[in-house]
Design a protein around this motif. Sequence first.
Motif, PDB file in Angstrom:
ATOM      1  N   ALA A 114       0.830  -1.204  -0.130  1.00  0.00           N
ATOM      2  CA  ALA A 114      -0.211   0.153   0.034  1.00  0.00           C
ATOM      3  C   ALA A 114       0.763   1.264   0.073  1.00  0.00           C
ATOM      4  O   ALA A 114       1.991   1.240   0.618  1.00  0.00           O
ATOM      5  CB  ALA A 114      -1.027  -0.038   1.130  1.00  0.00           C
ATOM      6  N   GLU A 115       0.583   2.227  -0.744  1.00  0.00           N
ATOM      7  CA  GLU A 115       1.228   3.502  -0.605  1.00  0.00           C
ATOM      8  C   GLU A 115       1.154   4.093   0.829  1.00  0.00           C
ATOM      9  O   GLU A 115       0.207   4.042   1.424  1.00  0.00           O
ATOM     10  CB  GLU A 115       0.320   4.493  -1.491  1.00  0.00           C
ATOM     11  N   ALA A 116       2.150   4.607   1.212  1.00  0.00           N
ATOM     12  CA  ALA A 116       2.348   4.935   2.728  1.00  0.00           C
ATOM     13  C   ALA A 116       1.252   5.991   3.267  1.00  0.00           C
ATOM     14  O   ALA A 116       0.955   5.798   4.235  1.00  0.00           O
ATOM     15  CB  ALA A 116       3.586   5.636   2.829  1.00  0.00           C
ATOM     16  N   PHE A 147     -10.660   5.010  -4.726  1.00  0.00           N
ATOM     17  CA  PHE A 147     -10.174   3.690  -5.265  1.00  0.00           C
ATOM     18  C   PHE A 147      -8.835   3.921  -4.604  1.00  0.00           C
ATOM     19  O   PHE A 147      -7.891   4.760  -4.477  1.00  0.00           O
ATOM     20  CB  PHE A 147      -9.700   4.006  -6.803  1.00  0.00           C
ATOM     21  N   PRO A 148      -8.403   2.335  -3.941  1.00  0.00           N
ATOM     22  CA  PRO A 148      -7.188   2.296  -3.417  1.00  0.00           C
ATOM     23  C   PRO A 148      -6.002   2.303  -3.919  1.00  0.00           C
ATOM     24  O   PRO A 148      -5.940   1.943  -5.171  1.00  0.00           O
ATOM     25  CB  PRO A 148      -7.514   0.985  -2.680  1.00  0.00           C
ATOM     26  N   GLU A 149      -4.886   3.136  -3.326  1.00  0.00           N
ATOM     27  CA  GLU A 149      -3.781   3.112  -4.303  1.00  0.00           C
ATOM     28  C   GLU A 149      -2.644   1.846  -3.915  1.00  0.00           C
ATOM     29  O   GLU A 149      -2.406   1.687  -2.538  1.00  0.00           O
ATOM     30  CB  GLU A 149      -2.899   4.434  -3.882  1.00  0.00           C
ATOM     31  N   VAL A 150      -2.224   1.307  -4.913  1.00  0.00           N
ATOM     32  CA  VAL A 150      -1.441   0.007  -4.617  1.00  0.00           C
ATOM     33  C   VAL A 150      -0.086   0.583  -5.219  1.00  0.00           C
ATOM     34  O   VAL A 150       0.127   0.976  -6.350  1.00  0.00           O
ATOM     35  CB  VAL A 150      -2.004  -1.141  -5.014  1.00  0.00           C
ATOM     36  N   GLU A 151       1.129   0.193  -4.399  1.00  0.00           N
ATOM     37  CA  GLU A 151       2.696   0.351  -4.895  1.00  0.00           C
ATOM     38  C   GLU A 151       3.106  -0.883  -5.258  1.00  0.00           C
ATOM     39  O   GLU A 151       3.190  -1.981  -4.730  1.00  0.00           O
ATOM     40  CB  GLU A 151       3.410   0.970  -3.834  1.00  0.00           C
ATOM     41  N   ASN A 159       7.574  -8.263   0.911  1.00  0.00           N
ATOM     42  CA  ASN A 159       6.028  -7.641   1.110  1.00  0.00           C
ATOM     43  C   ASN A 159       5.156  -8.784   1.600  1.00  0.00           C
ATOM     44  O   ASN A 159       5.437  -9.439   2.539  1.00  0.00           O
ATOM     45  CB  ASN A 159       5.558  -6.937   0.076  1.00  0.00           C
ATOM     46  N   ASN A 160       4.021  -9.255   0.878  1.00  0.00           N
ATOM     47  CA  ASN A 160       3.289 -10.351   1.002  1.00  0.00           C
ATOM     48  C   ASN A 160       3.327 -11.221  -0.033  1.00  0.00           C
ATOM     49  O   ASN A 160       2.505 -12.103  -0.076  1.00  0.00           O
ATOM     50  CB  ASN A 160       1.774  -9.787   1.310  1.00  0.00           C
ATOM     51  N   ILE A 194      -4.954  -7.507  -4.473  1.00  0.00           N
ATOM     52  CA  ILE A 194      -4.913  -6.894  -5.698  1.00  0.00           C
ATOM     53  C   ILE A 194      -5.156  -7.919  -6.462  1.00  0.00           C
ATOM     54  O   ILE A 194      -4.059  -8.742  -6.545  1.00  0.00           O
ATOM     55  CB  ILE A 194      -4.030  -5.776  -5.941  1.00  0.00           C
ATOM     56  N   THR A 195      -5.948  -8.281  -7.610  1.00  0.00           N
ATOM     57  CA  THR A 195      -5.984  -9.111  -8.476  1.00  0.00           C
ATOM     58  C   THR A 195      -6.089  -8.791  -9.904  1.00  0.00           C
ATOM     59  O   THR A 195      -6.938  -7.701 -10.125  1.00  0.00           O
ATOM     60  CB  THR A 195      -7.131 -10.217  -8.367  1.00  0.00           C
ATOM     61  N   ALA A 196      -5.292  -9.136 -10.884  1.00  0.00           N
ATOM     62  CA  ALA A 196      -5.474  -8.797 -12.147  1.00  0.00           C
ATOM     63  C   ALA A 196      -5.706 -10.020 -13.101  1.00  0.00           C
ATOM     64  O   ALA A 196      -4.922 -11.037 -13.152  1.00  0.00           O
ATOM     65  CB  ALA A 196      -4.495  -7.738 -12.595  1.00  0.00           C
TER      66      ALA A 196
END
Length: 317
Positions: A114-116, A147-151, A159-160, A194-196
């Motif tokens: 996630a963006e800080a 909309f959530p910001e993903v880095e 990370n995960n 997050i899925t694409a």
Amino acid sequence: MHVEAETEISLNEAGETEIELEYADIHYFLTDTTTITAGKFLLPFGQFSANWHPSWINRTPWTPGIYGSHGSPQAMTPLLPILSDVGIVVQQTFFFSSKQKIFLDLYVTNGASAEAHDEEEIVDEHVEEIIDEHNEEAEEDEHVEAFPEVEFEATSGDNNKAFGGRIAYAFLPAIEIGASYYTAKYDEDERLDITAQGIDINFIGNHYLIRGEYISTETDGLEEEDEHDAAEIAVFKRNGWFLQGVFQAGQIWPQLGGTELVVEYAKTNKFAEAKRWVAGVNYWLDARSVIKFSYEDTDVKVGDDDQRLAVQYSYGF
């Protein structure tokens, strides 16, 4: 073994020079059909990121709108950046004949974050204002403004973990059709995903090229919690696509030399809806050297539209 690396030097929106190691990896050829890659590599999601994005292969000076700017600011909000990360990928090729192949890529990487400043996204409550600015489709998605910001920036830290891959059928040398998948948790509590998913096509004719990709994404975000209930997870969906056609006029009329005509259309839906046309003329000096003249027109549903003209010289080596 094969070692490769690429350094990118670009200007940001403030006019400052940025230097980034786009990828640096090692390929180990385990067999004639199996390759293991480790390091920071371009993820095999679709074809543009890993195969088409170098400027002497890409037929326009710009990245398709669904992938963002990649060194050149643009008006469209991308679905994904050109994905690169630190990890390992196994690539397997299955032969059915001299012309028919199945390509399979499976990878695990350090993943997204996630963006800080947006570690816990809060959904905007002003739904009525959103509906006024958007079409009826926005009414179905109350969370469009938050909309959530993903880095996706690659780091050496863990990370995960992200998992994904691509499978493609190729009838060489004319057709390749592929499907891609990417999934990762991006928050510290490992609650948000997050899925694409993507589909890509590549048709190579005697005098033409047709390339394109469709991408859909689902991003978890946290709704605002009240006095009695904890924050719930909402799913934010987006999708978009681009299609590029190239007509190699010089191969039909030799007097035109290495001239080719290019048309590209890109569209993003849901949050930050936009569409973009690109038209251009390219002239190939030889097989690795090209001069491009291109014009693009971007129509953004909420925000400022954009038009620009570009001339680019590219040399591949």
